[in-house]
Design an enzyme around this catalytic site. Structure first.
Site, PDB file in Angstrom:
ATOM      1  N   LYS A 121     -16.156 -31.279  22.400  1.00 56.07           N
ATOM      2  CA  LYS A 121     -16.890 -32.539  22.310  1.00 56.07           C
ATOM      3  C   LYS A 121     -18.299 -32.283  21.794  1.00 56.07           C
ATOM      4  CE  LYS A 121     -14.628 -35.154  26.002  1.00 56.07           C
ATOM      5  NZ  LYS A 121     -14.175 -36.275  25.171  1.00 56.07           N
ATOM      6  N   ARG A 168      -3.403 -37.327  28.485  1.00 53.80           N
ATOM      7  CA  ARG A 168      -2.006 -37.742  28.276  1.00 53.80           C
ATOM      8  C   ARG A 168      -1.061 -36.553  28.452  1.00 53.80           C
ATOM      9  NH1 ARG A 168      -3.741 -40.015  22.576  1.00 53.80           N
ATOM     10  NH2 ARG A 168      -5.600 -40.314  23.838  1.00 53.80           N
TER      11      ARG A 168
HETATM   12  N1  BES Z   1     -11.902 -37.964  28.870  1.00 49.45           N
HETATM   13  C1  BES Z   1     -11.859 -38.445  27.547  1.00 49.45           C
HETATM   14  C2  BES Z   1     -12.018 -39.954  27.442  1.00 49.45           C
HETATM   15  C3  BES Z   1     -13.320 -40.537  27.863  1.00 49.45           C
HETATM   16  C4  BES Z   1     -14.268 -40.852  26.921  1.00 49.45           C
HETATM   17  C5  BES Z   1     -13.572 -40.852  29.181  1.00 49.45           C
HETATM   18  C6  BES Z   1     -15.455 -41.435  27.309  1.00 49.45           C
HETATM   19  C7  BES Z   1     -14.770 -41.428  29.564  1.00 49.45           C
HETATM   20  C8  BES Z   1     -15.704 -41.721  28.625  1.00 49.45           C
HETATM   21  C9  BES Z   1     -10.531 -38.078  26.885  1.00 49.45           C
HETATM   22  O1  BES Z   1      -9.938 -36.905  27.318  1.00 49.45           O
HETATM   23  C10 BES Z   1     -10.773 -37.929  25.433  1.00 49.45           C
HETATM   24  O2  BES Z   1     -11.518 -37.079  25.073  1.00 49.45           O
HETATM   25  N2  BES Z   1     -10.130 -38.773  24.632  1.00 49.45           N
HETATM   26  C11 BES Z   1     -10.283 -38.744  23.225  1.00 49.45           C
HETATM   27  C12 BES Z   1      -8.912 -38.882  22.619  1.00 49.45           C
HETATM   28  C13 BES Z   1      -8.896 -38.659  21.124  1.00 49.45           C
HETATM   29  C14 BES Z   1      -9.101 -37.186  20.834  1.00 49.45           C
HETATM   30  C15 BES Z   1      -7.588 -39.132  20.595  1.00 49.45           C
HETATM   31  C16 BES Z   1     -11.148 -39.929  22.812  1.00 49.45           C
HETATM   32  O3  BES Z   1     -10.953 -41.020  23.338  1.00 49.45           O
HETATM   33  O4  BES Z   1     -12.026 -39.752  21.985  1.00 49.45           O
HETATM   34 ZN    ZN Z   2     -10.627 -35.166  26.326  1.00 51.52          ZN
END
Ligand code: BES
Ligand code: ZN
Ligand code: ZN
Length: 519
Positions: free
Chosen positions: A296, A370
């Site tokens: 991230k 997921r």
């Molecule tokens: N934990 C995150 C989602 C999240 C984002 C929670 C902001 C709380 C606040 C999740 O694991 C994630 O990183 N999702 C990605 C998925 C993408 C790579 C398809 C996202 O939503 O950007």
């Molecule tokens: Zn994630």
């Protein structure tokens, strides 16, 4: 006298006591329910439309020789719902907190909000008396709802502050709720609502703890500790060796980049008939989500310490239901892992074999929720054949962007269930709003080399739900909750201070309450 003083971790009981303490909170607050005889330094009253005083508040006004009403007139206080005013110099009281209760008949949600408003306006006072009598509501035991809102709204997390600062320096204090029916309100609070507050407190604590301090192994221990001594509850913790035997390749895959092994925690509460199928709650418990190899960006990374919120809400809910002693069977599965980059971590493009036998091509290691849920969903259906299956997860930024802090996304193929969820959320103050899931979302996750791929661009929340849905049996009653937007608040609401919201305990608790089978 009723009251309990709780100290962090080891609440000790003084008599026929009642009190709350959010779990790690060093709060020494004692809650009491009393009749209309008020004797306190600080007082809180509710004033409705046009500043009209109820009989109970008129009595308080009389104690101030009418100066309370004069002050309200001078302040042009109209009693708008949630409007707060704090008045000083109205002896015999050191201060009077006035909160507007509006013109409508008050619902449970509004009563809780009013309790929360008082909490926000009154920190650190000793001997606060809250006048709950004379409110415009048909909710019986309304003082218990005020108390719940107060307890939720006064949560704070001071564990890492130096001793002698923050909550730790607060002295023991009493907050009394004055009502026509103190015993009934006390019963509702002590036997029921207080446990929901503790469940929410647990979830908030877990979501606030830094990633360094909570990782799968000790997260599982915290869950064990929460349920210690709770009747009819069993906690089982599955370690890596057991996961290997179950072929949980997705959960193990997400955890393999971390120095901390994953865990799968199952909590069962069997309060219902032995032949009754349970309700199942499945939660995402990523103790820190760095994104893994799909790292991230820096900004906001710290907030991914709360990517375990879904699992925390599951534990908090089962705690509330079990302590209340509902006649229901309930199972919770918490998929715990830390998502870290390392030489041992999974890579984008890797293919994982899940417990179901289906394979997933990992398009981004940051879409890890997921993955862990796929194995947890298979496991809970195979082992428990639930009559209602709900998963809850901080799954996608997409849901957070669409919903903001006010609504969790609810996704289920069943429209009646969607409406039921919206109604329940509205009633308890944790709103949900639907997002779609159709066959195109399932088509979008077709993979060239595996059974499915883990991401497929927009629309992210529905795609995430489709991946999870791939592991849900056909005809299973299933609800997916994406709480990425609501689990952390930048702005406080009356019953949720800013920070980790512990979202889902109140909601899921209400869902379980409403889905109990007739005897
Ligand atoms: N934990 C995150 C989602 C999240 C984002 C929670 C902001 C709380 C606040 C999740 O694991 C994630 O990183 N999702 C990605 C998925 C993408 C790579 C398809 C996202 O939503 O950007
Ligand atoms: Zn994630
Ligand atoms: Zn995540």
């Amino acid at each position: 006298m009723w009251g309990v003083i709780y100290k962090t971790g080891l609440g000790f009981i003084l008599s026929c006591l009642l009190a709350f303490s959010a779990y790690a909170q060093a709060s020494n607050t004692r809650l009491e329910f009393k009749g209309l005889d008020v004797n306190a330094e600080h007082i809180a009253v509710f004033v409705g439309k046009d500043g009209e005083l109820s009989k109970a508040v008129a009595d308080i006004n009389a104690k101030t020789d009418g100066r309370l009403q004069t002050a309200l007139k001078d302040a042009e206080f109209e009693g708008k719902f949630g409007k707060k005013l704090r008045l000083y110099g109205l002896s015999p009281f050191k201060s009077v907190i006035v909160v507007g209760s509006g013109e409508d008949e008050l619902s449970v949600r509004q009563l809780r909000d009013l309790g929360g408003y008082v909490a926000q306006a009154s920190s650190n006072d000793d001997s606060l008396a809250i006048i709950g009598a004379g409110l415009n509501t048909s909710v019986a035991q309304s003082a218990a709802e005020l108390a719940m809102g107060y307890a939720l709204g006064s949560y704070s997390f001071d564990k890492y502050k130096a001793k002698g600062s923050g909550d730790s320096k607060k002295k023991a204090r009493t907050v009394s709720f004055h009502t026509e029916e103190p015993q009934l309100s006390k019963d509702l609070f002590v036997n029921d609502l207080k446990h929901v507050v503790t469940g929410v407190g647990f979830a908030r604590d877990m979501g606030t703890e830094p990633g360094k301090s909570i990782y799968p192994e000790n997260y599982a221990q915290r869950v064990r500790k929460l349920f210690k001594g709770v009747a009819n509850v069993k906690v089982e913790v599955m370690d890596l060796a057991q996961m290997k035997r179950k072929n949980m390749g997705a959960l193990m895959g997400v955890g393999q980049g971390s120095i901390h092994d994953p865990r799968l925690v199952t909590v069962t509460y069997m309060g219902g008939a032995s032949n009754e199928a349970p309700i199942a709650l499945v939660g995402k418990g990523i103790t820190f989500d760095s994104g893994g190899i799909s790292l991230k960006p820096n900004t906001g990374q710290w907030a991914m310490k709360s990517d375990l919120s879904g699992a925390a809400a599951v534990a908090g809910t089962i705690y509330a239901v079990a302590k209340r002693g509902d006649k229901v069977n309930l199972v919770g599965v918490m998929a715990m892992a830390e998502n870290m980059p390392s030489g041992k971590a999974i890579r984008p493009g890797d293919v994982l074999t899940t417990m179901s036998g289906k394979t997933i091509e990992v398009m981004s290691t940051d879409a890890e929720g997921r993955l862990v849920l796929s194995d947890a969903m298979t496991y809970v259906q195979e082992e428990y054949d639930p009559r209602l299956l709900i998963d809850i997860a901080t799954l996608t930024g997409s849901a957070a962007r669409a919903m903001g802090e006010d609504y969790a996304a609810v996704i289920t193929p069943d429209w009646d269930l969607t409406q039921e969820m919206m109604r329940i959320g509205k009633a308890v103050g944790e709103d949900v709003w639907p997002l779609p899931l159709n066959k195109n979302h399932y088509k979008a996750i077709a993979s060239d080399i595996a059974d499915i791929k883990s991401t497929a661009g927009r629309p992210g929340a529905s795609i995430g739900a489709a991946v999870i849905g791939t592991f849900v049996d056909e005809d299973r009653k299933w609800v997916h909750l994406d709480i990425a937007g609501v689990d952390w608040l930048d702005k406080a609401t009356p019953t949720t201070p800013k920070g980790h919201a512990g979202w889902g305990v109140r909601f899921l608790d209400a869902v379980v309450r409403e889905n109990q089978q007739a005897e």
